[in-house]
Structure formats: C-alpha cells, structure tokens
Design an enzyme around this catalytic site. Sequence first.
Site, PDB file in Angstrom:
ATOM      1  N   ASP A   1      -4.074  -4.823 -36.700  1.00 20.52           N
ATOM      2  CA  ASP A   1      -3.444  -4.426 -35.440  1.00 20.52           C
ATOM      3  C   ASP A   1      -1.944  -4.605 -35.593  1.00 20.52           C
ATOM      4  OD1 ASP A   1      -3.932  -3.791 -32.401  1.00 20.52           O
ATOM      5  OD2 ASP A   1      -2.399  -5.361 -32.469  1.00 20.52           O
TER       6      ASP A   1
ATOM      7  N   GLU B   1       1.950  -4.485 -33.566  1.00 18.68           N
ATOM      8  CA  GLU B   1       2.783  -4.371 -32.365  1.00 18.68           C
ATOM      9  C   GLU B   1       4.075  -3.689 -32.790  1.00 18.68           C
ATOM     10  OE1 GLU B   1       1.519  -4.974 -29.539  1.00 18.68           O
ATOM     11  OE2 GLU B   1      -0.251  -6.025 -30.294  1.00 18.68           O
TER      12      GLU B   1
ATOM     13  N   HIS C   1      -2.499  -8.320 -26.513  1.00 16.20           N
ATOM     14  CA  HIS C   1      -1.362  -7.522 -26.966  1.00 16.20           C
ATOM     15  C   HIS C   1      -0.511  -8.285 -27.975  1.00 16.20           C
ATOM     16  CE1 HIS C   1      -2.061  -4.062 -24.450  1.00 16.20           C
ATOM     17  NE2 HIS C   1      -2.155  -4.827 -23.373  1.00 16.20           N
TER      18      HIS C   1
ATOM     19  N   ASP D   1      -5.520  -9.370 -31.101  1.00 16.09           N
ATOM     20  CA  ASP D   1      -6.166  -8.059 -30.942  1.00 16.09           C
ATOM     21  C   ASP D   1      -7.030  -7.714 -32.153  1.00 16.09           C
ATOM     22  OD1 ASP D   1      -4.773  -8.033 -28.615  1.00 16.09           O
ATOM     23  OD2 ASP D   1      -3.640  -6.189 -29.008  1.00 16.09           O
TER      24      ASP D   1
END
Length: 580
Positions: free
Chosen positions: A28, A30, A172, A177
């Site tokens: 994942d 960001e 998040h 995540d």
Amino acid sequence: MAEQLTGVQGTLDDLGTPLSQCTFVIVDLETTGTRSDGAGITEIGAVKVRGGEVLGEFATLVNPGSPIPPFITLLTGITQAMVAPAPTIAAALPAFLEFAALDSGTVLVAHNAPFDVGFLKAACAEHGYRWPAPQVVDTVALARRLVTRDEVPNHKLATLAGFFGVPDQPTHRALDDARATVGVLHGLLERLGSFGVDTAEELRSFRSAPTAAQRRKRAIADGVPEAPGVYVFTDAKGDTLYVGKSTNLRRRVRSYFTGSEKRARIREMAALVEGVTPIVCGTGLEAEVRELRLIAERKPPYNRRSRNPERAPWLKLTREVFPRLSVVRTVRDDGAPYLGPFRSSREAELAREALHQVFRLRQCTRRIVPGRPTAPCVLAQLGRCGAPCAGGESPEEYAAHADTALAAMTADPAPVVERLSAQIAELAAELRYEEAAGVRDRLAAFVSAAARAQRLGALAAVPELVAAAPAPATDPARPGWEVHVIRHGRLAAGGLMRPGADPAEFVSALVRTAESVFPGPGPAPSATPGEMECVLRWLERPGVRLAEATGTWTCPVNGAGKYRHLTDLDRGAQAPAPHR
C-alpha cells in the site's frame, strides 16, 4: 502407429503453483496526489505472506521532494515535518524491491492495484530500475466478482475488512492498510476455493464465478490421474466433444469446471460433458500426435483447429502435354509435384499468382491437343502466355517453362524471389505501396509453401529414423530418454527409456514393434502435415540425437528454407534484397 501410442505435449503450460505455496507481497502506498506523473510517494507499507503466515513486513516514510497538500495531511496524518528526515524514493525503492523479490515468482497484491502499481512503475522508470512485471492481484476487482452488493454496500477496503472480520482496520497509513488488505485477501481466497481456483495460474485467469453447469460437473475430474497425457470429453451419448492434452491431466480437466475457464464456447461445452477419458502418455511428441489424430478422426465440435487436415489445399503442376497450375484438395499418385499444404485456398491462389508472374504457364483449364489449334485467350495477346492452344508453342518449347517452374517449386525458388523482390522495390520507389503489398503477399505465400513442402518431402523420403532426446528436466520424477521411431515422416513408435535400461535392446524392441509405414505420393504421404510438423519440431530440438537412419534426409541446398525470412515481412515493408 498402433493404438497403444502414448505421449505428453511438452509445450503446454502446466497449471502450476498451489495458492498455499505462493508468496504474496501486499503493498500500500500513500502519496501526495492521484497521478503518478505529478504526485510523489510519501509512505510505503508491505507485508509478505505465504500459506497464511506473515513472513515479514516493510514500512518507511518517503520524502516526496514536494509539499504535501493539506487535505492529504488531514486524510493520512502524514505531515511535512514527518517526511523531512525520511529517505527519498531513490533510496527507498531499492529496499522495497529487495524485500518484495518480485523477480522470484512473488505475487503482488494491492487494493486498487492500478494506483499503487502505477506509482511503483513510474518510480522504477524515473530512477533506472527494471520493473519486474510480477503477477498482480487487485483485491478490488476480485471482490467485485466474489462479494455481491447484497452482502456489502461497496468494495472499499474498510467495508471489506469489516465484512471479513479482519482485526487490522485500515487507517490511511501504508502498513496498516497493507495489513488490512492481507485479511481481505485471505477472505477472498477462501471464496475462490469454493469455485475450484487453487493455483496461481487459475487465479491469474479468474474472471467470474463458474456457471452452475461447471460446478455440477467438477466431480468428473476426480478419477483423472495427475499424469501427463491426452483427455477426451464426451457427452451423454459417448460422442466426443473436445480433445486436449496437458502435463497434468487432473488439473487441466478440473480447470474446465472452475472460474478460471472464461471461454464462452467451453463453458457451453461444460453443460454437455458427462465423462472424460484420460490417456496417460509417455513423451511429449506422442501426446501431440495422438491429439492431432484423435481430432482428425473424431472431429470434435468444440475443437476449432486440426479437425479437417484432409481438406487442406495444395498447388499442383499437372502432368499434361501442356502442364498448368491447379489448386487441389487431394494429393494423388500421379507423379505431379505438389506445393503446400496451404492454410486456405486464398493462400494457394496467391502462390499460384506468384508463379504466373514469373513463368509463362497457361492459365486456362481446357484440354489442349497438339495439332488441334483453338483461339488464344487475352493473356496470349498480353504476352503472358505463349498460346500453345493456338500452336504458338510446341510441346518442347512449352516444356521449358514448365521445367523452370518445377525447379522453383521443388529445388531453388531464386527466380521467383528475385523477380518479385525487384518488382516490390520498384513499386515502393514509385510510392505504389498497395500494389507492392500485393506482390509481397504473393511472394510470401509461395516461399512459405515451397519451404514447407520441401521440409515435409525430405522427411517423408526417409524410410526410418530412430531418434532420442533427454526427457524434459521439468519432470524430475520421470528421468530417462525419449525414443521415437519415425517412418516416412510418420511417428511409428515411441517410448521412455528409463535409466539403467540397455539402449540397444530398448531401441531394437521399439523398432520391432513399430507400426509398418509405406511410402506414397506427395510431401506428406503417410501422415498429416500437422503431425509431420510436430515430428520435425521435436527432431530440431537441442539435444536430440539420431540413433539409426536408413536412406538420406536432406533438403535442397538452395531450397526455399533459405528465404523463410520473406514470409515474415511487415505489411507495407519492402522485401529484403534476394540472396545471390
């Protein structure tokens, strides 16, 4: 060849690695935005799992080199101060790639995978790293196929994590995540198991749930052995529906009744299947041949290829006082040379047109009797025919044209290649590209057919070949040597010689029990061209050794095989200069 012939197709992909043995890396990211060409990565989180166990975790903040928008900070909690001391993506990327080991068969998983994979690929391209192109699983796409809207209102990560009871809830933040996605992935894989998808390859090809008919018929595969060979699907009447081959019969048969099977016509067939006959085989070549023979014999409605090899068109130079080129469906024992086989009548016509452009052969179909002249056709008026029908050429004069055409068909095609290549170059120089493309297509059709006929004819002329090759290394449980007896191009016998066996005795026994094969007319007198092509591919494999041979196996030194590159010309491209 005797009915007990067995084999396995070595070129067919096996259905592979069980999901319980696959290594998954769930990742994942960001980022500072949604576009990989403008935004930067601020955090990478990844979890490596296999068989339901966590093997390791990876997490790092990343300095994106640009300001983090306030709404991103509000969403993720990642501030500019947090990423200021963090490594740049140039430093973090190699560490992630080393952890993920995507070159080693690892399956990359992400929720909305195109987003995360897009950023990773862009980072690799920017900093000079090769993207390993692993198998990618998108849990969003998978959930849409497996979890209905009656069960969940949407397929967001938080919603699915709650539905599957995942203890790690998404926040998040990248690692949180990724952990939540691990739980979602396990829930989805459990559902896939009920659809019969249990290998990485089946997961890759999974598109939708199997039909009710597929699920009902899944038990058909229960009695099929996990061995290489050929399988025959039959209906309630015992009629053959489909013939195929595999290195693992049970897995392959089972795949027809899972969600990994997405071909509409095969799903239709699943509703009709009532039984399967497995034929365990010993070598790849024998399986290929058995499959081709069964398809040609039974003509299964759900096999699209190789059903009617006897209907392939050929180009024949007739045996007449004034020979002509004729497209025929049958090779007869009439002493005439044959070119082919062609994939279609259109290709045969193109090859005939190529020869007509070079040689002054008559194109009429009438029977011409010397001494009985008739009115010439328009081709004679255009100078493209010597008008033997009108007495313009004697049989001896016309024979010169037929003999040069015969030489081009059976020995050296240089006159055709040189003439048409020069014409292509002239037309291209005049910007007449469409006309040049037409000449190119005629040249390619002729060269391809001549090369095929010469290859097949050379093998068919050999009374007997005994050849051997090491058994495929991909099957360590079946060591030894594959040995085949080939007579006039037909596979007459084959077997797997185990370590410790006496080679001379094994070959002698194989030859004594091999099918009797007799010579015949044409390039493929004793087997279909498709079977002979399989035999030739096997003979040309690295490591194949000729143990015994009678007769001579040779192709013309200046034969059409010398010009095989002309069959791959790109549309609109100029033909290469001819060999001289």
